[in-house]
Design an enzyme around this catalytic site. Structure first.
Site, PDB file in Angstrom:
ATOM      1  N   ASP A  74      39.922  39.896  44.173  1.00 49.14           N
ATOM      2  CA  ASP A  74      39.527  38.702  43.430  1.00 49.14           C
ATOM      3  C   ASP A  74      38.688  37.820  44.350  1.00 49.14           C
ATOM      4  OD1 ASP A  74      39.361  36.871  41.359  1.00 49.14           O
ATOM      5  OD2 ASP A  74      41.498  36.364  41.343  1.00 49.14           O
ATOM      6  N   CYS A 120      43.346  39.102  31.308  1.00 45.09           N
ATOM      7  CA  CYS A 120      44.411  38.315  31.929  1.00 45.09           C
ATOM      8  C   CYS A 120      44.485  36.904  31.329  1.00 45.09           C
ATOM      9  CB  CYS A 120      44.113  38.231  33.423  1.00 45.09           C
ATOM     10  SG  CYS A 120      45.582  38.100  34.420  1.00 45.09           S
TER      11      CYS A 120
END
Ligand SMILES: O=C(O)c1ccccc1NCC(=O)[C@H](O)[C@H](O)COP(=O)(O)O
Length: 225
Positions: A138, A8
């Site tokens: 996350d 990412c």
């Protein structure tokens, strides 16, 4: 299907291309303007255009736009310009918002990211499984929505089996990835700061080391003498 690997915070065409060639199955583009890893729709399009193509003629990796409380219009416009095939909602988006986005973009993979700080937050993650294709867990940080480098308590996720596939994120690195995967059973992993020199500038040596570590998972165990 093997483990999905999403890298990412891609901002540079040559880095996106190399990371795809190294074995990533997905690239993530941060569409939140406040992030130091922000990429505009035109920048994303330039990166996607440089990706290697599969035999079918489409890029060989998934292209995921990461949004924080963006409007439906901004998301749809970015998907179209950036040639994305996935959207990750990383803010406080409701299940109802996910449903509306699904109706607007039925062919796009919809990922809901949850920043986990408590056991209740894990239950909340489960509740989104009916509305999205994929979940992403996350780490929680009071100031930053993502890319924090903080890890989750992996042992608390050992029994996490939501009704849809899920990604493990948060502070993953080539050094801790095998430990993380010993304690959890995600369908995919997501890394950002653990494989970069500075926000948005990926360290290709660390990405290479990540894939070397993952290869050891697939080795058949040595036969006893
Ligand atoms: O990375 C960012 O700057 C970011 C900003 C705003 C929302 C989300 C963001 N990142 C989302 C990701 O999917 C990251 O890969 C994830 O948070 C893990 O990051 P890290 O702990 O650095 O591996």
């Amino acid at each position: 299907m093997g483990l999905r690997v999403k890298i990412c915070g891609i901002t540079k065409p040559e880095q996106g291309r190399t990371i795809a060639q190294l074995g990533a199955t997905a690239l993530g583009f941060i569409c939140a303007p406040a992030s130091p890893r922000h990429a505009s729709p035109d920048q994303i399009a330039a990166i996607v255009t440089a990706l290697p193509l599969a035999a079918s003629g489409v890029p060989c990796v998934d292209r995921i736009g990461v949004f924080v409380n963006a409007s439906l219009e901004v998301i749809c416009q970015t998907v179209a310009i950036g040639q994305l095939n996935g959207v990750q909602l990383h803010g406080d988006e409701s299940a109802e918002f996910c449903d509306r986005l699904r109706q607007r973009l039925p062919a796009i993979e919809l990922i809901k990211a949850l920043r986990i700080s408590t056991a209740e937050a894990l239950l909340q993650a489960n509740a989104y499984a009916a509305w999205v294709d994929t979940l992403l867990l996350d780490a929680y940080d009071p100031k930053l929505p993502g890319g924090t480098g903080k890890t989750l308590d992996w042992s608390s996720l050992s029994q996490f089996r939501p009704a849809c596939p899920w990604f493990l994120a948060g502070g993953l690195t080539p050094d801790n990835i095998l430990d993380a995967l010993c304690q959890t059973q995600p369908h995919g992993i997501d890394l950002s700061s653990g494989v970069e020199y500075a926000p948005g500038d990926k360290n290709l040596l660390e990405v290479t080391r990540l894939f070397s570590q993952l290869e050891t998972l697939q080795q058949p165990s040595a036969k006893p003498l």
